[in-house]
Motif scaffolding. Sequence first.
Motif, PDB file in Angstrom:
ATOM      1  N   ALA A  67       0.047   1.547  -6.314  1.00  0.00           N
ATOM      2  CA  ALA A  67      -0.186   0.146  -5.929  1.00  0.00           C
ATOM      3  C   ALA A  67      -1.648  -0.211  -6.203  1.00  0.00           C
ATOM      4  CB  ALA A  67       0.143  -0.070  -4.459  1.00  0.00           C
ATOM      5  N   LEU A  68      -1.877  -1.432  -6.636  1.00  0.00           N
ATOM      6  CA  LEU A  68      -3.223  -1.859  -7.024  1.00  0.00           C
ATOM      7  C   LEU A  68      -4.234  -1.663  -5.898  1.00  0.00           C
ATOM      8  CD1 LEU A  68      -5.134  -3.150  -9.058  1.00  0.00           C
ATOM      9  CD2 LEU A  68      -4.333  -5.402  -8.307  1.00  0.00           C
ATOM     10  N   ALA A  69      -3.848  -1.973  -4.674  1.00  0.00           N
ATOM     11  CA  ALA A  69      -4.778  -1.850  -3.549  1.00  0.00           C
ATOM     12  C   ALA A  69      -5.273  -0.427  -3.359  1.00  0.00           C
ATOM     13  CB  ALA A  69      -4.111  -2.343  -2.256  1.00  0.00           C
ATOM     14  N   ASN A  70      -4.448   0.541  -3.744  1.00  0.00           N
ATOM     15  CA  ASN A  70      -4.831   1.953  -3.605  1.00  0.00           C
ATOM     16  C   ASN A  70      -5.777   2.412  -4.707  1.00  0.00           C
ATOM     17  OD1 ASN A  70      -3.263   2.410  -1.295  1.00  0.00           O
ATOM     18  ND2 ASN A  70      -1.424   2.744  -2.519  1.00  0.00           N
ATOM     19  N   PHE A  85      -0.946  -7.486   5.905  1.00  0.00           N
ATOM     20  CA  PHE A  85       0.154  -8.438   5.725  1.00  0.00           C
ATOM     21  C   PHE A  85       1.494  -7.744   5.473  1.00  0.00           C
ATOM     22  CE2 PHE A  85      -3.334 -11.287   5.570  1.00  0.00           C
ATOM     23  CZ  PHE A  85      -2.832 -12.502   6.012  1.00  0.00           C
ATOM     24  N   GLY A  86       1.476  -6.555   4.888  1.00  0.00           N
ATOM     25  CA  GLY A  86       2.688  -5.755   4.761  1.00  0.00           C
ATOM     26  C   GLY A  86       3.776  -6.335   3.878  1.00  0.00           C
ATOM     27  N   PHE A  87       3.405  -7.079   2.832  1.00  0.00           N
ATOM     28  CA  PHE A  87       4.422  -7.672   1.963  1.00  0.00           C
ATOM     29  C   PHE A  87       5.118  -6.650   1.071  1.00  0.00           C
ATOM     30  CE2 PHE A  87       1.720 -11.651   2.376  1.00  0.00           C
ATOM     31  CZ  PHE A  87       2.624 -12.300   3.198  1.00  0.00           C
ATOM     32  N   GLY A  88       4.448  -5.557   0.756  1.00  0.00           N
ATOM     33  CA  GLY A  88       5.028  -4.604  -0.195  1.00  0.00           C
ATOM     34  C   GLY A  88       5.860  -3.514   0.434  1.00  0.00           C
ATOM     35  N   GLY A  89       6.048  -3.544   1.741  1.00  0.00           N
ATOM     36  CA  GLY A  89       6.779  -2.479   2.422  1.00  0.00           C
ATOM     37  C   GLY A  89       8.260  -2.793   2.599  1.00  0.00           C
ATOM     38  N   VAL A  90       8.913  -1.911   3.314  1.00  0.00           N
ATOM     39  CA  VAL A  90      10.334  -2.097   3.626  1.00  0.00           C
ATOM     40  C   VAL A  90      10.451  -2.953   4.880  1.00  0.00           C
ATOM     41  CG1 VAL A  90      12.478  -0.928   4.240  1.00  0.00           C
ATOM     42  CG2 VAL A  90      10.898   0.138   2.609  1.00  0.00           C
ATOM     43  N   THR A 109       0.801  -1.228   0.000  1.00  0.00           N
ATOM     44  CA  THR A 109       0.000   0.000   0.000  1.00  0.00           C
ATOM     45  C   THR A 109       0.831   1.274   0.000  1.00  0.00           C
ATOM     46  OG1 THR A 109      -0.100  -0.017   2.433  1.00  0.00           O
ATOM     47  CG2 THR A 109      -1.890  -1.137   1.259  1.00  0.00           C
ATOM     48  N   SER A 110       2.149   1.157   0.078  1.00  0.00           N
ATOM     49  CA  SER A 110       3.002   2.346   0.208  1.00  0.00           C
ATOM     50  C   SER A 110       3.032   3.189  -1.068  1.00  0.00           C
ATOM     51  CB  SER A 110       4.431   1.943   0.582  1.00  0.00           C
ATOM     52  OG  SER A 110       4.442   1.265   1.831  1.00  0.00           O
ATOM     53  N   ALA A 111       3.164   2.541  -2.207  1.00  0.00           N
ATOM     54  CA  ALA A 111       3.238   3.268  -3.478  1.00  0.00           C
ATOM     55  C   ALA A 111       1.861   3.766  -3.898  1.00  0.00           C
ATOM     56  CB  ALA A 111       3.816   2.364  -4.566  1.00  0.00           C
TER      57      ALA A 111
END
Length: 263
Positions: A94-97, A111-116, A89-91
């Motif tokens: 991102a599709l979720a946004n 789940f936080g897979f797309g983060g740092v 969700t950071s970018a």
Amino acid sequence: MSFQPVVPLGGYAGWRFLERTMERQQEAFNKSTVVQRDLDYFAEKIGKVTNAEELVGDYRLLKVALGAFGLQDDIGSKFFIRKVLSEGTSARDALANKLADKSYFKLAEAFGFGGVGAPRTQEPGFAEEIAEAYRERSFEIAVGEQNDDMRLALNVERELTDLASNSSGDDSKWFSIMGSSPLRQVFDTAFGLPTSFAAIDLDRQLEVYREKAEALFGSSDAAQFADPDKREQLIKMFLVRSEISAGSAGYSSGQIALTLLGG
């Protein structure tokens, strides 16, 4: 052993029965063998999952993950779910946004897979956090198998409580309501709006929602539904109008008004 919720009545009377018996029924449901088996497996395995590919590749883990966010019907859409999860969700792009249904954003964020750094699957208490959401959603689905209007009413209590009290602006709150299929169905029915209403210009929809809210609840602000009395009033309007629409209540116009206004 599997416990099936008891909903002996429809309409608002059925909702009042469900409210009175909710704690006991949910406790019995949570002890069901099927539910407990799913959650035991999730608790045992989820800490070893480090990316979206691994989660999507395990049907039993994915079943709980999606079920916790009301997305269980997407379990066959593995490419789509993997993309939602892996982009996080950071970018901004991102599709979720980009998706109107914010359940996907909540899934990706949880789940936080797309983060740092490490995903949230590695955090203490994560498995129980998802398990609690899964229990709640699974109970709603089981209630819905008895009476779908009751499932929608339960969804209002859970989803609208969080949405109405968050820090987003009023426009954002209303658009989130309109972007949630269960909430939209409740509001459109309570407001007496036709099915075709969802096809008109979005800004006009927002205007109508505010006008209806002002007329029926005394305020056009979506944040008012953080108040449990306002949510109960909304649920009552929805259930009464839904029952009338289904033709199961032979009310006159005067009786309809009294039912909506009275106890």
